[in-house]
Design a protein around this motif. Structure first.
Motif, PDB file in Angstrom:
ATOM      1  N   CYS A   8       0.761  -1.227   0.093  1.00 51.38           N
ATOM      2  CA  CYS A   8      -0.040  -0.097   0.128  1.00 51.38           C
ATOM      3  C   CYS A   8       0.911   1.305  -0.210  1.00 51.38           C
ATOM      4  CB  CYS A   8      -0.966  -0.008   1.286  1.00 51.38           C
ATOM      5  SG  CYS A   8      -2.359  -1.137   1.354  1.00 51.38           S
ATOM      6  N   VAL A   9       1.882   1.357   0.754  1.00 55.31           N
ATOM      7  CA  VAL A   9       2.802   2.426   0.848  1.00 55.31           C
ATOM      8  C   VAL A   9       3.324   2.702  -0.337  1.00 55.31           C
ATOM      9  CG1 VAL A   9       4.906   3.322   2.002  1.00 55.31           C
ATOM     10  CG2 VAL A   9       3.260   2.250   3.468  1.00 55.31           C
ATOM     11  N   GLN A  10       4.076   1.709  -0.983  1.00 51.05           N
ATOM     12  CA  GLN A  10       4.585   1.644  -2.343  1.00 51.05           C
ATOM     13  C   GLN A  10       3.699   2.356  -3.342  1.00 51.05           C
ATOM     14  OE1 GLN A  10       6.306  -2.383  -2.726  1.00 51.05           O
ATOM     15  NE2 GLN A  10       7.702  -1.906  -1.179  1.00 51.05           N
ATOM     16  N   ALA A  11       2.428   1.819  -3.317  1.00 46.48           N
ATOM     17  CA  ALA A  11       1.651   2.221  -4.247  1.00 46.48           C
ATOM     18  C   ALA A  11       0.626   3.373  -4.117  1.00 46.48           C
ATOM     19  CB  ALA A  11       0.330   1.175  -4.503  1.00 46.48           C
ATOM     20  N   LEU A  12       0.968   4.259  -2.773  1.00 43.05           N
ATOM     21  CA  LEU A  12       0.382   5.548  -2.558  1.00 43.05           C
ATOM     22  C   LEU A  12       0.864   6.417  -3.458  1.00 43.05           C
ATOM     23  CD1 LEU A  12      -1.386   6.915  -0.403  1.00 43.05           C
ATOM     24  CD2 LEU A  12       0.697   7.155   0.898  1.00 43.05           C
ATOM     25  N   ARG A  13       0.001   7.332  -3.933  1.00 39.90           N
ATOM     26  CA  ARG A  13       0.372   8.305  -4.855  1.00 39.90           C
ATOM     27  C   ARG A  13       0.478   9.573  -4.077  1.00 39.90           C
ATOM     28  NH1 ARG A  13      -2.565  11.113  -9.338  1.00 39.90           N
ATOM     29  NH2 ARG A  13      -0.834  11.922 -10.761  1.00 39.90           N
ATOM     30  N   TYR A  14       1.615  10.234  -4.429  1.00 35.89           N
ATOM     31  CA  TYR A  14       2.000  11.680  -3.875  1.00 35.89           C
ATOM     32  C   TYR A  14       1.554  12.739  -4.891  1.00 35.89           C
ATOM     33  CZ  TYR A  14       4.370   9.481   0.046  1.00 35.89           C
ATOM     34  OH  TYR A  14       4.809   8.513   1.273  1.00 35.89           O
ATOM     35  N   ALA A  22      -6.841  20.936  -7.390  1.00 33.02           N
ATOM     36  CA  ALA A  22      -7.971  20.489  -8.386  1.00 33.02           C
ATOM     37  C   ALA A  22      -8.788  19.531  -7.457  1.00 33.02           C
ATOM     38  CB  ALA A  22      -7.325  19.605  -9.545  1.00 33.02           C
ATOM     39  N   MET A  23      -8.363  18.506  -7.004  1.00 36.69           N
ATOM     40  CA  MET A  23      -8.970  17.702  -6.160  1.00 36.69           C
ATOM     41  C   MET A  23      -9.876  18.216  -5.163  1.00 36.69           C
ATOM     42  SD  MET A  23      -7.808  14.095  -3.887  1.00 36.69           S
ATOM     43  CE  MET A  23      -7.373  15.247  -2.447  1.00 36.69           C
ATOM     44  N   GLU A  24      -9.213  19.315  -4.307  1.00 41.57           N
ATOM     45  CA  GLU A  24     -10.069  19.955  -3.077  1.00 41.57           C
ATOM     46  C   GLU A  24     -11.179  20.778  -3.849  1.00 41.57           C
ATOM     47  OE1 GLU A  24      -9.491  22.879   0.479  1.00 41.57           O
ATOM     48  OE2 GLU A  24      -7.566  21.936  -0.236  1.00 41.57           O
ATOM     49  N   THR A  25     -10.920  21.464  -5.115  1.00 48.35           N
ATOM     50  CA  THR A  25     -11.819  22.180  -5.808  1.00 48.35           C
ATOM     51  C   THR A  25     -13.124  21.414  -6.128  1.00 48.35           C
ATOM     52  OG1 THR A  25     -10.198  23.737  -6.701  1.00 48.35           O
ATOM     53  CG2 THR A  25     -12.354  23.561  -7.841  1.00 48.35           C
ATOM     54  N   GLU A  26     -12.732  19.964  -6.512  1.00 45.04           N
ATOM     55  CA  GLU A  26     -14.065  19.245  -6.762  1.00 45.04           C
ATOM     56  C   GLU A  26     -14.610  18.582  -5.728  1.00 45.04           C
ATOM     57  OE1 GLU A  26     -13.289  15.692  -9.523  1.00 45.04           O
ATOM     58  OE2 GLU A  26     -11.408  16.684 -10.238  1.00 45.04           O
ATOM     59  N   LEU A  27     -13.859  18.601  -4.486  1.00 44.55           N
ATOM     60  CA  LEU A  27     -14.764  18.176  -3.400  1.00 44.55           C
ATOM     61  C   LEU A  27     -15.804  19.282  -2.898  1.00 44.55           C
ATOM     62  CD1 LEU A  27     -11.822  16.724  -0.835  1.00 44.55           C
ATOM     63  CD2 LEU A  27     -13.716  15.370  -2.077  1.00 44.55           C
ATOM     64  N   LEU A  28     -15.095  20.707  -2.967  1.00 45.57           N
ATOM     65  CA  LEU A  28     -15.983  21.610  -2.897  1.00 45.57           C
ATOM     66  C   LEU A  28     -17.192  21.914  -3.702  1.00 45.57           C
ATOM     67  CD1 LEU A  28     -13.104  24.016  -1.520  1.00 45.57           C
ATOM     68  CD2 LEU A  28     -14.812  22.874  -0.254  1.00 45.57           C
ATOM     69  N   ARG A  29     -16.928  21.903  -5.079  1.00 44.01           N
ATOM     70  CA  ARG A  29     -17.724  22.286  -6.109  1.00 44.01           C
ATOM     71  C   ARG A  29     -18.584  21.197  -6.333  1.00 44.01           C
ATOM     72  NH1 ARG A  29     -14.460  23.258 -10.932  1.00 44.01           N
ATOM     73  NH2 ARG A  29     -14.829  20.771 -10.765  1.00 44.01           N
ATOM     74  N   PRO A 210     -14.340  10.500  -1.279  1.00 38.81           N
ATOM     75  CA  PRO A 210     -15.365   9.522  -2.293  1.00 38.81           C
ATOM     76  C   PRO A 210     -14.525   8.619  -3.160  1.00 38.81           C
ATOM     77  CG  PRO A 210     -15.965  11.867  -2.374  1.00 38.81           C
ATOM     78  CD  PRO A 210     -14.842  11.909  -1.628  1.00 38.81           C
ATOM     79  N   TYR A 211     -15.028   7.408  -3.085  1.00 40.35           N
ATOM     80  CA  TYR A 211     -14.424   6.406  -3.716  1.00 40.35           C
ATOM     81  C   TYR A 211     -13.938   6.677  -5.382  1.00 40.35           C
ATOM     82  CZ  TYR A 211     -15.074   3.357   0.042  1.00 40.35           C
ATOM     83  OH  TYR A 211     -15.380   3.045   1.312  1.00 40.35           O
ATOM     84  N   ASP A 212     -15.002   7.434  -6.048  1.00 41.39           N
ATOM     85  CA  ASP A 212     -14.331   7.612  -7.478  1.00 41.39           C
ATOM     86  C   ASP A 212     -13.415   8.914  -7.591  1.00 41.39           C
ATOM     87  OD1 ASP A 212     -16.547   9.598  -6.320  1.00 41.39           O
ATOM     88  OD2 ASP A 212     -17.629   9.750  -8.089  1.00 41.39           O
ATOM     89  N   ILE A 213     -13.320   9.682  -6.607  1.00 48.59           N
ATOM     90  CA  ILE A 213     -12.202  10.748  -6.310  1.00 48.59           C
ATOM     91  C   ILE A 213     -10.761   9.776  -6.352  1.00 48.59           C
ATOM     92  CG2 ILE A 213     -11.098  12.370  -4.858  1.00 48.59           C
ATOM     93  CD1 ILE A 213     -12.667  13.930  -6.200  1.00 48.59           C
ATOM     94  N   GLN A 214     -11.070   9.254  -5.419  1.00 46.45           N
ATOM     95  CA  GLN A 214      -9.777   8.243  -5.133  1.00 46.45           C
ATOM     96  C   GLN A 214      -9.140   7.266  -6.414  1.00 46.45           C
ATOM     97  OE1 GLN A 214      -9.834   5.567  -1.816  1.00 46.45           O
ATOM     98  NE2 GLN A 214     -11.366   6.621  -0.590  1.00 46.45           N
ATOM     99  N   ARG A 215     -10.330   6.912  -7.247  1.00 44.97           N
ATOM    100  CA  ARG A 215     -10.220   6.322  -8.426  1.00 44.97           C
ATOM    101  C   ARG A 215      -9.573   7.098  -9.693  1.00 44.97           C
ATOM    102  NH1 ARG A 215     -14.716   3.000  -6.862  1.00 44.97           N
ATOM    103  NH2 ARG A 215     -16.128   4.749  -8.058  1.00 44.97           N
ATOM    104  N   LYS A 216     -10.031   8.491  -9.687  1.00 43.18           N
ATOM    105  CA  LYS A 216      -9.692   9.491 -10.615  1.00 43.18           C
ATOM    106  C   LYS A 216      -8.366   9.783 -10.514  1.00 43.18           C
ATOM    107  CE  LYS A 216     -10.874  14.006 -12.422  1.00 43.18           C
ATOM    108  NZ  LYS A 216     -11.794  14.936 -12.471  1.00 43.18           N
ATOM    109  N   TYR A 217      -7.798   9.922  -9.104  1.00 43.90           N
ATOM    110  CA  TYR A 217      -6.660  10.720  -9.046  1.00 43.90           C
ATOM    111  C   TYR A 217      -5.542   9.389  -8.631  1.00 43.90           C
ATOM    112  CZ  TYR A 217      -8.121  15.145  -9.013  1.00 43.90           C
ATOM    113  OH  TYR A 217      -8.978  16.379  -9.564  1.00 43.90           O
TER     114      TYR A 217
END
Length: 233
Positions: A8-14, A22-29, A210-217
């Motif tokens: 999991c740590v190796q696959a975690l995206r930074y 962009a991700m935070e903007t999607e969460l808010l908007r 949200p899971y689809d945000i996790q998948r998108k990024y």
């Protein structure tokens, strides 16, 4: 750490700063999260990570979003029956920041009127200092006093520092040897690229994406234990 956790740590995206914004903007908007809602969830998760260490805490909060999370964190620490002390180098014109300040004041949290430049006074008084001064949203080129003086004092501390999201003074996309060197980093929602080579203890706070945000990024977030809202990376 078991093999599954290592995977999991190796696959975690930074994320880069641009991706994080962009991700935070999607969460808010698009997902209709409120800014105060996000701040509360992140502040609670940060307090949970810090409370595991049972310190006497000084929370240093800047005027922007990272400072808001720091104030929410301080208030939650008080609800966990700690008595954190808060220092804000500069009063903010932001309405949410002002609301959180008022909530901390109404819960009788002590506030410092100034940050001692004699670092030994801070080392003697506190077991831990929370750095919520500057976040990824800060334009580092525009940072001046009183923040440059505060960062200079924090750099001289022997008391361990916990930085929220990124260490103050770091570029979100690059690690730095010139800024604060915290013992512990609590990344908010997702780790930023500057943390790729971070050598200290590293926690991820916020279990609500949200899971689809996790998948998108393609975040590949690690598994949280039970009902925990923080996980150590």
């Amino acid at each position: 750490m078991n093999s599954r956790s290592q995977e999991c740590v190796q696959a975690l995206r930074y994320l880069s700063k641009e991706e994080a914004v962009a991700m935070e903007t999607e969460l808010l908007r698009d997902y209709r999260f409120g800014r105060q809602q996000l701040t509360e969830m992140l502040g609670h998760a940060c307090a949970t990570a810090i409370a595991k260490r049972q310190p006497t805490v000084l929370v240093v909060c800047g005027p922007d979003q990272n400072g808001c999370v720091g104030l929410a964190c301080a208030r939650h620490l008080r609800l966990f029956e700690y008595i954190p002390t808060v220092f804000t180098p500069k009063r903010s014109s932001d309405a949410l920041h002002q609301d959180l300040m008022l909530q901390c004041e109404r819960m009788d949290l002590p506030f410092l009127s100034y940050l001692p430049t004699e670092v030994q006074l801070i080392n003697d008084a506190y077991n831990l200092v929370v750095d919520a001064v500057l976040g990824p949203e800060t334009d580092l080129e525009s940072v001046g006093e009183p923040f440059t003086g505060v960062l200079q004092t924090l750099r001289g501390l022997k008391a361990p520092i916990v930085s929220l999201d990124i260490p103050s003074g770091w570029d979100a996309d690059e690690s730095s040897s010139d800024g604060i060197s915290p013992a512990l980093l609590v990344s908010l929602m997702t780790p930023k690229r500057c943390a790729l080579s971070f050598p200290g203890s590293h926690f991820l706070a916020g279990r609500f994406l949200p899971y689809d945000i996790q998948r998108k990024y393609e975040l590949n977030l690690p598994k949280f234990s039970g009902t925990d809202c923080v996980v150590q990376l």
